[in-house]
Design a protein around this motif. Structure first.
Motif, PDB file in Angstrom:
ATOM      1  N   VAL A  84     -16.451 -13.836 -13.064  1.00  0.00           N
ATOM      2  CA  VAL A  84     -16.685 -14.629 -11.576  1.00  0.00           C
ATOM      3  C   VAL A  84     -15.423 -15.465 -11.588  1.00  0.00           C
ATOM      4  N   GLY A  85     -14.449 -15.404 -10.853  1.00  0.00           N
ATOM      5  CA  GLY A  85     -13.500 -16.359 -10.788  1.00  0.00           C
ATOM      6  C   GLY A  85     -12.355 -15.761  -9.815  1.00  0.00           C
ATOM      7  N   VAL A  86     -11.250 -16.540 -10.039  1.00  0.00           N
ATOM      8  CA  VAL A  86      -9.975 -16.232  -9.336  1.00  0.00           C
ATOM      9  C   VAL A  86      -9.113 -15.348  -9.924  1.00  0.00           C
ATOM     10  N   SER A  87      -8.580 -14.502  -9.707  1.00  0.00           N
ATOM     11  CA  SER A  87      -7.256 -13.877 -10.198  1.00  0.00           C
ATOM     12  C   SER A  87      -6.541 -13.157  -9.061  1.00  0.00           C
ATOM     13  N   VAL A  88      -5.278 -13.085  -9.476  1.00  0.00           N
ATOM     14  CA  VAL A  88      -4.095 -12.277  -8.571  1.00  0.00           C
ATOM     15  C   VAL A  88      -3.539 -11.096  -9.092  1.00  0.00           C
ATOM     16  N   ARG A  89      -3.671 -10.147  -8.234  1.00  0.00           N
ATOM     17  CA  ARG A  89      -2.821  -8.828  -8.395  1.00  0.00           C
ATOM     18  C   ARG A  89      -1.645  -8.862  -7.446  1.00  0.00           C
ATOM     19  N   LEU A  90      -0.445  -8.793  -8.307  1.00  0.00           N
ATOM     20  CA  LEU A  90       0.835  -8.911  -7.389  1.00  0.00           C
ATOM     21  C   LEU A  90       1.803  -7.789  -7.832  1.00  0.00           C
ATOM     22  N   ASP A  91       1.769  -6.700  -6.983  1.00  0.00           N
ATOM     23  CA  ASP A  91       2.303  -5.561  -6.977  1.00  0.00           C
ATOM     24  C   ASP A  91       2.926  -5.350  -5.425  1.00  0.00           C
ATOM     25  N   VAL A  92       3.589  -4.110  -5.318  1.00  0.00           N
ATOM     26  CA  VAL A  92       4.108  -3.454  -3.995  1.00  0.00           C
ATOM     27  C   VAL A  92       3.003  -3.692  -3.085  1.00  0.00           C
ATOM     28  N   VAL A  93       1.982  -3.174  -3.205  1.00  0.00           N
ATOM     29  CA  VAL A  93       0.871  -3.359  -2.109  1.00  0.00           C
ATOM     30  C   VAL A  93       0.627  -4.896  -1.732  1.00  0.00           C
ATOM     31  N   SER A  94       0.242  -5.589  -2.883  1.00  0.00           N
ATOM     32  CA  SER A  94      -0.140  -6.945  -2.404  1.00  0.00           C
ATOM     33  C   SER A  94       1.154  -7.838  -1.837  1.00  0.00           C
ATOM     34  N   ALA A  95       2.452  -7.475  -2.245  1.00  0.00           N
ATOM     35  CA  ALA A  95       3.612  -8.353  -1.844  1.00  0.00           C
ATOM     36  C   ALA A  95       3.879  -7.907  -0.265  1.00  0.00           C
ATOM     37  N   ALA A  96       3.700  -6.641   0.011  1.00  0.00           N
ATOM     38  CA  ALA A  96       3.878  -6.205   1.359  1.00  0.00           C
ATOM     39  C   ALA A  96       2.851  -6.959   2.468  1.00  0.00           C
ATOM     40  N   PHE A 110      -1.073   7.532   0.846  1.00  0.00           N
ATOM     41  CA  PHE A 110      -1.409   6.056   1.004  1.00  0.00           C
ATOM     42  C   PHE A 110      -0.130   5.270   1.171  1.00  0.00           C
ATOM     43  N   PRO A 111       0.941   5.685   0.621  1.00  0.00           N
ATOM     44  CA  PRO A 111       2.368   4.933   1.091  1.00  0.00           C
ATOM     45  C   PRO A 111       2.508   5.017   2.453  1.00  0.00           C
ATOM     46  N   LEU A 112       2.245   6.127   3.118  1.00  0.00           N
ATOM     47  CA  LEU A 112       2.510   6.079   4.663  1.00  0.00           C
ATOM     48  C   LEU A 112       1.497   5.070   5.408  1.00  0.00           C
ATOM     49  N   ALA A 113       0.441   5.167   4.899  1.00  0.00           N
ATOM     50  CA  ALA A 113      -0.497   4.154   5.659  1.00  0.00           C
ATOM     51  C   ALA A 113      -0.350   2.842   5.172  1.00  0.00           C
ATOM     52  N   LEU A 114       0.228   2.489   4.060  1.00  0.00           N
ATOM     53  CA  LEU A 114       0.749   1.084   4.026  1.00  0.00           C
ATOM     54  C   LEU A 114       1.935   0.913   4.810  1.00  0.00           C
ATOM     55  N   LEU A 115       3.049   1.671   5.073  1.00  0.00           N
ATOM     56  CA  LEU A 115       4.006   1.632   6.108  1.00  0.00           C
ATOM     57  C   LEU A 115       3.234   1.424   7.550  1.00  0.00           C
ATOM     58  N   HIS A 116       2.290   2.320   7.722  1.00  0.00           N
ATOM     59  CA  HIS A 116       1.934   2.144   9.193  1.00  0.00           C
ATOM     60  C   HIS A 116       1.139   0.850   9.315  1.00  0.00           C
ATOM     61  N   ILE A 117       0.635   0.141   8.297  1.00  0.00           N
ATOM     62  CA  ILE A 117      -0.241  -1.104   8.423  1.00  0.00           C
ATOM     63  C   ILE A 117       1.065  -2.100   9.095  1.00  0.00           C
TER      64      ILE A 117
END
Length: 528
Positions: free
Chosen positions: A70-82, A320-327
């Motif tokens: 229980v706490g805070v952590s960060v996932r930094l990848d292409v999805v979260s950066a975009a 999923f890559p196209l869905a991210l582009l769509h967003i």
């Protein structure tokens, strides 16, 4: 401080300024709005710096700052950066717009506080590194948005729409909570990266498959899919900045949860097939109803319903890559559309009356569809030869063909018998440019997300059936739209238009179920 925890400074800054404005209620509204804009600019700069970290050091996770998962952590990848860049940019634009839009309002400070709180919650959501943080940010986003939707609490329509949104959101929250419990039980960890790594190996069993089903339910409810779309088309009583933030930001959380847990979703082909059916129908339904709406903001709301349906369809096809582009593309477009909606009527009034209308006949429509598909096939094959990404999945090819139906509609106008040659040349060039842009962006999104998002699996019998159904359905609607002048004058078509303009009365049914139209509910809403 671990390197990958730095993006957390963005929501921390925003929520700190919101808390300060809450404590210092005596600050003049214009000063408070300036503080809010400064916080949004600061959050945007932090997200840009975070993306620089990703480019320099590659994707990674911060340690969990807490106890017992229980706490805070960060996932930094292409999805979260975009998503961080998108949310930071749109958040700044909306806060800046609201500073002028609400100048002079009695409760402007309260609006700034809840606007910043909503922005902070979304920033926490898109960079969440563990399931519990993801769930907490998901719920906080909805609750903060609820306060914004009731900025004018005396309006009965606002009360009814907010209540409908509240009920739908709580069911979605419960579904995501169950999914989180199942994921933790299946994989023995709260860290999203570990869950995705194990899911990609095919582990998790029945618990993971059940979790995928509940994630899909949460996504469907969050993204206003049929038949729970009514609240999104009725929350027009809130100020325009709220509409922009909702339709360009918060509504995307449904697609984001599917993209973030893509490896888990692939464990259940049946759930993916259900998403294709729901998303595809919602896209068609929302798109058709949108064409019948007389007001700008309501038409944009139905457009969002259709776009979110198409995004769910993309996720169901494992694109999923196209869905991210769509967003990203839809958010930028819809933020501009809502913030510019006030000048839409003025702009239309300046348009000169057109000359004779070139109505395409069935022959022109057939030629247009054939030419559009030919252009698409040549561009797609050419891009494969130049870039060499390997064999393309039939899902991606079919999705492109569906989008090309819109190009066929454009070409039909230029191929009509009465169309001038200049229009024919222009529509042909626009069609080629649109096809090149789509294929280029598609290839680019796939290249950027290699290793982060899973590729589409091989198509089996179920996938082929869904692909054919989608092609036939969207093709039929595109054909009907292209030949609209040939049949729209029929009395039956006029009657259908009336029913479609009311959304086939789905909202009325939902209101009756929630007793939103009862005299007692209206009276309570008016006296609060």
């Amino acid at each position: 401080m671990p390197l990958y925890i730095l993006p957390m400074l963005a929501p921390a800054l925003v929520i700190a300024v919101a808390a300060y404005l809450h404590v210092r209620r005596d600050i003049p509204p214009r000063t408070a709005a300036a503080y809010a804009e400064g916080a949004a600019i600061g959050a945007l700069l932090i997200t840009i710096f975070a993306c620089g970290i990703l480019i320099g050091a590659g994707p990674g996770d911060s340690p969990l700052l807490g106890l017992l998962g229980v706490g805070v952590s960060v996932r930094l990848d292409v999805v979260s950066a975009a998503m961080l860049l998108l949310v930071g940019f749109i958040g700044w634009i909306v806060v800046r717009y609201a500073r002028t839009y609400l100048d002079g309002e009695a409760r402007q400070n309260v609006f700034s506080i809840w606007l910043l709180a909503t922005l902070a919650a979304v920033l926490l959501l898109v960079q969440a590194g563990n399931v519990l943080q993801f769930l907490g940010a998901w719920v906080a986003t909805s609750l903060c948005l609820h306060k914004l939707l009731l900025f004018y609490p005396a309006r009965v329509a606002a009360q009814r729409a907010a209540r409908k949104k509240f009920v739908t959101a709580r069911v979605g929250d419960a579904a995501l909570f169950v999914a989180g419990v199942l994921l933790i039980a299946a994989y023995g960890t709260t860290q999203i990266y570990e869950i995705l790594k194990l899911a990609r190996l095919g582990t998790g069993g029945g618990l993971a498959i059940a979790a995928a089903a509940f994630i899909a339910l949460a996504a469907v409810l969050k993204s206003a899919q049929f038949p729970t779309h009514g609240w999104l088309t009725e929350v027009m009583e809130a100020p325009t900045p709220v509409s922009a933030l909702l339709h360009a930001g918060v509504i995307n959380a449904g697609g984001f949860v599917l993209i973030r847990f893509a490896d888990v979703m692939l464990l259940s082909p049946l759930v993916m097939a259900v998403l294709v059916g729901i998303g595809g129908f919602t896209a068609l339904f929302g798109g058709v109803v949108m064409l019948t709406q007389p007001t700008v903001k309501v038409s944009l709301a139905w457009s969002t319903v259709a776009q979110m349906g198409f995004m769910i369809l993309q996720c169901g096809l494992a694109l999923f890559p196209l869905a991210l582009l769509h967003i990203v593309a839809h958010s930028l477009y819809k933020a501009h559309a809502f913030l510019a909606s006030g000048s839409a009527i003025e702009a239309v009034a300046k348009i000169r009356r057109p000359g004779p209308v070139a109505v395409p006949d069935l022959g022109a429509v057939a030629r247009a569809f054939a030419l559009a598909l030919t252009i698409y096939a040549l561009v797609y094959m050419g891009s494969g030869l130049l870039i060499g990404f390997g064999a393309k999945s039939p899902q991606a090819v079919a999705l492109g063909a569906i989008l090309i139906f819109g190009v066929a509609y454009l070409l039909a106008q230029g191929l009509a018998d009465l169309a001038p040659r200049a229009l024919t040349r222009r529509t042909a060039l626009m069609s080629l440019a649109a096809t090149l842009a789509y294929v280029g962006l598609q290839r680019g999104s796939e290249w950027l997300t290699v290793g982060t998002l899973p590729p589409a699996p091989a198509a089996g019998a179920l996938e082929w059936a869904l692909i054919l159904l989608a092609l036939v359905s969207f093709g039929a609607v595109a054909l009907a739209q292209a030949t609209l002048p040939l049949w729209s004058h029929h009395p039956a078509a006029q009657g259908l238009r009336i029913h479609l303009s009311n959304g086939l009365y789905i909202n009325a049914v939902e209101d009756r179920l929630l007793k939103g139209w009862s005299r007692n509910a209206a009276y309570k809403g008016a006296t609060k």
